[in-house]
Design a protein around this motif. Structure first.
Motif, PDB file in Angstrom:
ATOM      1  N   ARG A  42       0.792  -1.231   0.000  1.00 52.46           N
ATOM      2  CA  ARG A  42       0.000   0.000   0.000  1.00 52.46           C
ATOM      3  C   ARG A  42       0.828   1.288   0.000  1.00 52.46           C
ATOM      4  NH1 ARG A  42      -5.460  -0.368   0.084  1.00 52.46           N
ATOM      5  NH2 ARG A  42      -4.905   1.077  -1.535  1.00 52.46           N
ATOM      6  N   PHE A  43       2.151   1.167   0.245  1.00 49.89           N
ATOM      7  CA  PHE A  43       3.005   2.366   0.269  1.00 49.89           C
ATOM      8  C   PHE A  43       4.228   2.147  -0.621  1.00 49.89           C
ATOM      9  CE2 PHE A  43       0.782   2.587   4.376  1.00 49.89           C
ATOM     10  CZ  PHE A  43       0.301   3.896   4.337  1.00 49.89           C
ATOM     11  N   PRO A  44       4.732   3.226  -1.224  1.00 48.63           N
ATOM     12  CA  PRO A  44       5.888   3.078  -2.130  1.00 48.63           C
ATOM     13  C   PRO A  44       7.160   2.622  -1.410  1.00 48.63           C
ATOM     14  CG  PRO A  44       5.133   5.394  -2.030  1.00 48.63           C
ATOM     15  CD  PRO A  44       4.167   4.578  -1.224  1.00 48.63           C
TER      16      PRO A  44
ATOM     17  N   THR B 230       1.207   4.960  11.017  1.00 45.73           N
ATOM     18  CA  THR B 230       0.811   4.426   9.708  1.00 45.73           C
ATOM     19  C   THR B 230      -0.483   3.629   9.862  1.00 45.73           C
ATOM     20  OG1 THR B 230       1.509   3.090   7.791  1.00 45.73           O
ATOM     21  CG2 THR B 230       2.318   2.383   9.928  1.00 45.73           C
ATOM     22  N   VAL B 231      -1.238   3.581   8.793  1.00 48.33           N
ATOM     23  CA  VAL B 231      -2.483   2.804   8.772  1.00 48.33           C
ATOM     24  C   VAL B 231      -2.711   2.333   7.341  1.00 48.33           C
ATOM     25  CG1 VAL B 231      -3.868   4.940   8.567  1.00 48.33           C
ATOM     26  CG2 VAL B 231      -4.990   2.826   9.250  1.00 48.33           C
ATOM     27  N   ALA B 232      -3.140   1.102   7.190  1.00 49.11           N
ATOM     28  CA  ALA B 232      -3.423   0.591   5.836  1.00 49.11           C
ATOM     29  C   ALA B 232      -4.410  -0.561   5.908  1.00 49.11           C
ATOM     30  CB  ALA B 232      -2.143   0.136   5.155  1.00 49.11           C
ATOM     31  N   VAL B 233      -5.163  -0.702   4.838  1.00 50.89           N
ATOM     32  CA  VAL B 233      -6.124  -1.792   4.687  1.00 50.89           C
ATOM     33  C   VAL B 233      -5.807  -2.483   3.363  1.00 50.89           C
ATOM     34  CG1 VAL B 233      -8.576  -2.267   4.236  1.00 50.89           C
ATOM     35  CG2 VAL B 233      -7.917  -0.687   6.074  1.00 50.89           C
ATOM     36  N   GLY B 234      -5.846  -3.797   3.349  1.00 50.58           N
ATOM     37  CA  GLY B 234      -5.585  -4.552   2.121  1.00 50.58           C
ATOM     38  C   GLY B 234      -6.542  -4.132   1.018  1.00 50.58           C
TER      39      GLY B 234
ATOM     40  N   GLY C  46     -10.885  -3.203   0.957  1.00 47.09           N
ATOM     41  CA  GLY C  46     -11.153  -1.768   1.067  1.00 47.09           C
ATOM     42  C   GLY C  46     -12.635  -1.446   1.074  1.00 47.09           C
ATOM     43  N   ARG C  47     -12.946  -0.325   1.649  1.00 45.50           N
ATOM     44  CA  ARG C  47     -14.310   0.240   1.678  1.00 45.50           C
ATOM     45  C   ARG C  47     -15.318  -0.670   2.380  1.00 45.50           C
ATOM     46  NH1 ARG C  47     -15.415   4.884  -1.568  1.00 45.50           N
ATOM     47  NH2 ARG C  47     -16.776   6.063  -0.218  1.00 45.50           N
ATOM     48  N   GLN C  48     -14.819  -1.431   3.368  1.00 40.22           N
ATOM     49  CA  GLN C  48     -15.727  -2.279   4.164  1.00 40.22           C
ATOM     50  C   GLN C  48     -15.746  -1.840   5.616  1.00 40.22           C
ATOM     51  OE1 GLN C  48     -14.988  -6.534   3.588  1.00 40.22           O
ATOM     52  NE2 GLN C  48     -14.335  -6.130   1.501  1.00 40.22           N
ATOM     53  N   GLY C  49     -15.189  -0.656   5.852  1.00 35.97           N
ATOM     54  CA  GLY C  49     -15.231  -0.130   7.214  1.00 35.97           C
ATOM     55  C   GLY C  49     -14.037  -0.484   8.079  1.00 35.97           C
ATOM     56  N   LEU C  50     -13.032  -1.178   7.513  1.00 36.95           N
ATOM     57  CA  LEU C  50     -11.894  -1.592   8.355  1.00 36.95           C
ATOM     58  C   LEU C  50     -11.027  -0.404   8.766  1.00 36.95           C
ATOM     59  CD1 LEU C  50     -10.600  -4.956   6.862  1.00 36.95           C
ATOM     60  CD2 LEU C  50     -12.093  -4.555   8.817  1.00 36.95           C
ATOM     61  N   GLY C  51     -10.816   0.533   7.829  1.00 35.99           N
ATOM     62  CA  GLY C  51     -10.021   1.724   8.165  1.00 35.99           C
ATOM     63  C   GLY C  51     -10.676   2.488   9.303  1.00 35.99           C
ATOM     64  N   TRP C  52     -11.958   2.628   9.199  1.00 41.46           N
ATOM     65  CA  TRP C  52     -12.733   3.310  10.238  1.00 41.46           C
ATOM     66  C   TRP C  52     -12.574   2.598  11.592  1.00 41.46           C
ATOM     67  CZ3 TRP C  52     -15.840   7.538  11.018  1.00 41.46           C
ATOM     68  CH2 TRP C  52     -16.732   7.479  12.088  1.00 41.46           C
ATOM     69  N   ARG C  53     -12.747   1.270  11.588  1.00 43.25           N
ATOM     70  CA  ARG C  53     -12.693   0.516  12.846  1.00 43.25           C
ATOM     71  C   ARG C  53     -11.290   0.537  13.444  1.00 43.25           C
ATOM     72  NH1 ARG C  53     -14.978  -5.227  11.556  1.00 43.25           N
ATOM     73  NH2 ARG C  53     -14.539  -5.567  13.756  1.00 43.25           N
TER      74      ARG C  53
ATOM     75  N   ASN D 292      -4.287  12.109  -1.306  1.00 43.74           N
ATOM     76  CA  ASN D 292      -4.789  10.797  -0.899  1.00 43.74           C
ATOM     77  C   ASN D 292      -6.253  10.942  -0.462  1.00 43.74           C
ATOM     78  OD1 ASN D 292      -5.351   8.314   0.243  1.00 43.74           O
ATOM     79  ND2 ASN D 292      -3.397   8.172   1.331  1.00 43.74           N
ATOM     80  N   GLU D 293      -7.118  10.940  -1.473  1.00 37.50           N
ATOM     81  CA  GLU D 293      -8.527  11.274  -1.222  1.00 37.50           C
ATOM     82  C   GLU D 293      -9.183  10.313  -0.223  1.00 37.50           C
ATOM     83  OE1 GLU D 293     -10.971  11.429  -4.740  1.00 37.50           O
ATOM     84  OE2 GLU D 293     -12.767  11.726  -3.529  1.00 37.50           O
ATOM     85  N   ALA D 294      -8.907   9.008  -0.366  1.00 32.97           N
ATOM     86  CA  ALA D 294      -9.541   8.028   0.525  1.00 32.97           C
ATOM     87  C   ALA D 294      -9.187   8.331   1.977  1.00 32.97           C
ATOM     88  CB  ALA D 294      -9.101   6.624   0.140  1.00 32.97           C
ATOM     89  N   ALA D 295      -7.897   8.546   2.241  1.00 35.99           N
ATOM     90  CA  ALA D 295      -7.456   8.774   3.620  1.00 35.99           C
ATOM     91  C   ALA D 295      -7.961  10.122   4.138  1.00 35.99           C
ATOM     92  CB  ALA D 295      -5.924   8.696   3.688  1.00 35.99           C
TER      93      ALA D 295
ATOM     94  N   ARG E 244     -10.578  11.729   3.306  1.00 39.34           N
ATOM     95  CA  ARG E 244     -12.020  11.614   3.600  1.00 39.34           C
ATOM     96  C   ARG E 244     -12.265  10.817   4.869  1.00 39.34           C
ATOM     97  NH1 ARG E 244     -16.333  11.853  -0.743  1.00 39.34           N
ATOM     98  NH2 ARG E 244     -15.360  13.132  -2.329  1.00 39.34           N
ATOM     99  N   LEU E 245     -11.536   9.722   5.011  1.00 36.99           N
ATOM    100  CA  LEU E 245     -11.683   8.906   6.228  1.00 36.99           C
ATOM    101  C   LEU E 245     -11.406   9.759   7.463  1.00 36.99           C
ATOM    102  CD1 LEU E 245     -11.867   6.242   7.879  1.00 36.99           C
ATOM    103  CD2 LEU E 245      -9.475   5.834   7.288  1.00 36.99           C
ATOM    104  N   TYR E 246     -10.292  10.492   7.438  1.00 36.71           N
ATOM    105  CA  TYR E 246      -9.925  11.288   8.614  1.00 36.71           C
ATOM    106  C   TYR E 246     -10.949  12.397   8.874  1.00 36.71           C
ATOM    107  CZ  TYR E 246      -5.470   8.916   7.823  1.00 36.71           C
ATOM    108  OH  TYR E 246      -4.505   7.968   7.627  1.00 36.71           O
ATOM    109  N   GLY E 247     -11.449  13.004   7.788  1.00 36.10           N
ATOM    110  CA  GLY E 247     -12.464  14.048   7.954  1.00 36.10           C
ATOM    111  C   GLY E 247     -13.709  13.482   8.619  1.00 36.10           C
ATOM    112  N   LYS E 248     -14.084  12.275   8.187  1.00 34.33           N
ATOM    113  CA  LYS E 248     -15.270  11.631   8.752  1.00 34.33           C
ATOM    114  C   LYS E 248     -15.069  11.291  10.235  1.00 34.33           C
ATOM    115  CE  LYS E 248     -18.527   8.165   7.220  1.00 34.33           C
ATOM    116  NZ  LYS E 248     -18.752   6.990   6.401  1.00 34.33           N
ATOM    117  N   LEU E 249     -13.820  11.075  10.600  1.00 34.14           N
ATOM    118  CA  LEU E 249     -13.501  10.755  12.001  1.00 34.14           C
ATOM    119  C   LEU E 249     -13.347  12.011  12.866  1.00 34.14           C
ATOM    120  CD1 LEU E 249     -10.915   7.943  11.265  1.00 34.14           C
ATOM    121  CD2 LEU E 249     -12.892   7.639  12.772  1.00 34.14           C
TER     122      LEU E 249
END
Ligand code: COA
Length: 164
Positions: A32-34, A84-88, A92-99, A124-127, A129-134
């Motif tokens: 998930r990271f370079p 660091t945080v990552a989801v396989g 993705g998009r199943q709520g694991l990042g949130w949890r 990094n739009e996904a991240a 957005r996730l952080y904003g939602k949190l």
């Protein structure tokens, strides 16, 4: 029976990260990271005071408990940060990042942290957005902070959230 098969989906539990998890975590990090952090780097971090992490483990797989994602965080002197945080990708998009993030926020709070910080690539739009939602807000920007392999540069956002 066939309907059961069609509705089957992976279930995950969020459990504290252990030193034994670090090889798998390093592999997922590399997907998930370079720049992959090797398992020794994860082990060294996890053994440092104030550092803690969580892993998402699938509980309904047939032969093992596949790793769905992880988060690593540090608390010191009332401030916490996400290291660091990552989801396989396939989970993705199943709520694991949130949890995972919720687990880190709760643990940081229980250790006495009053705020949590993190740094994220602005693109990094996904991240973001996730952080904003949190409940994280942007408190700073570091222009041209990240450098890609092709030499292009992108900004980092510093985001934070109050924990109490
Ligand atoms: C960022 C990351 C951890 C999100 O994990 P995830 O398990 O897919 O996220 P969740 O399913 O919990 O999503 C929670 C919210 O985040 C946002 N989000 C997650 N993925 C998104 C995407 N691809 N596009 C837009 N928003 C997204 C949404 O707001 C989502 O809520 P919603 O599904 O109700 O709309 C994951 O994409 C990842 O591992 N990325 C690569 C590594 C990385 O960038 N880590 C962060 C570095 S700072």
């Amino acid at each position: 029976m066939f309907e059961d098969y069609l509705s089957w989906k992976p279930f995950f539990e969020i459990v504290p990260m252990k030193v034994e998890d670090c090889v798998e975590i390093s592999e997922l990090h590399g997907q998930r990271f370079p720049r992959r952090w090797n398992d020794g780097e994860f082990q060294n971090l996890l053994l440092q005071g104030g550092v803690f992490g969580f892993a998402a483990r699938q509980t309904n797989a047939f032969f093992s408990q596949p790793l769905g994602g992880f988060v690593l965080s540090r608390e010191a002197a009332g401030e916490a940060e996400i290291l660091t945080v990552a989801v396989g990708e396939k989970f993705g998009r199943q709520g694991l990042g949130w949890r995972l993030m919720q687990a880190a926020l709760r643990e940081a709070s229980s250790r006495g942290a009053e705020s949590m910080f993190l740094e994220v690539e602005a693109a990094n739009e996904a991240a973001v957005r996730l952080y904003g939602k949190l409940g994280f807000h942007t408190v700073g920007e570091r222009p041209a902070y990240y450098k890609a392999a092709d030499g292009t540069r992108s900004s980092a956002l510093v985001m934070s959230r109050v924990l109490r």
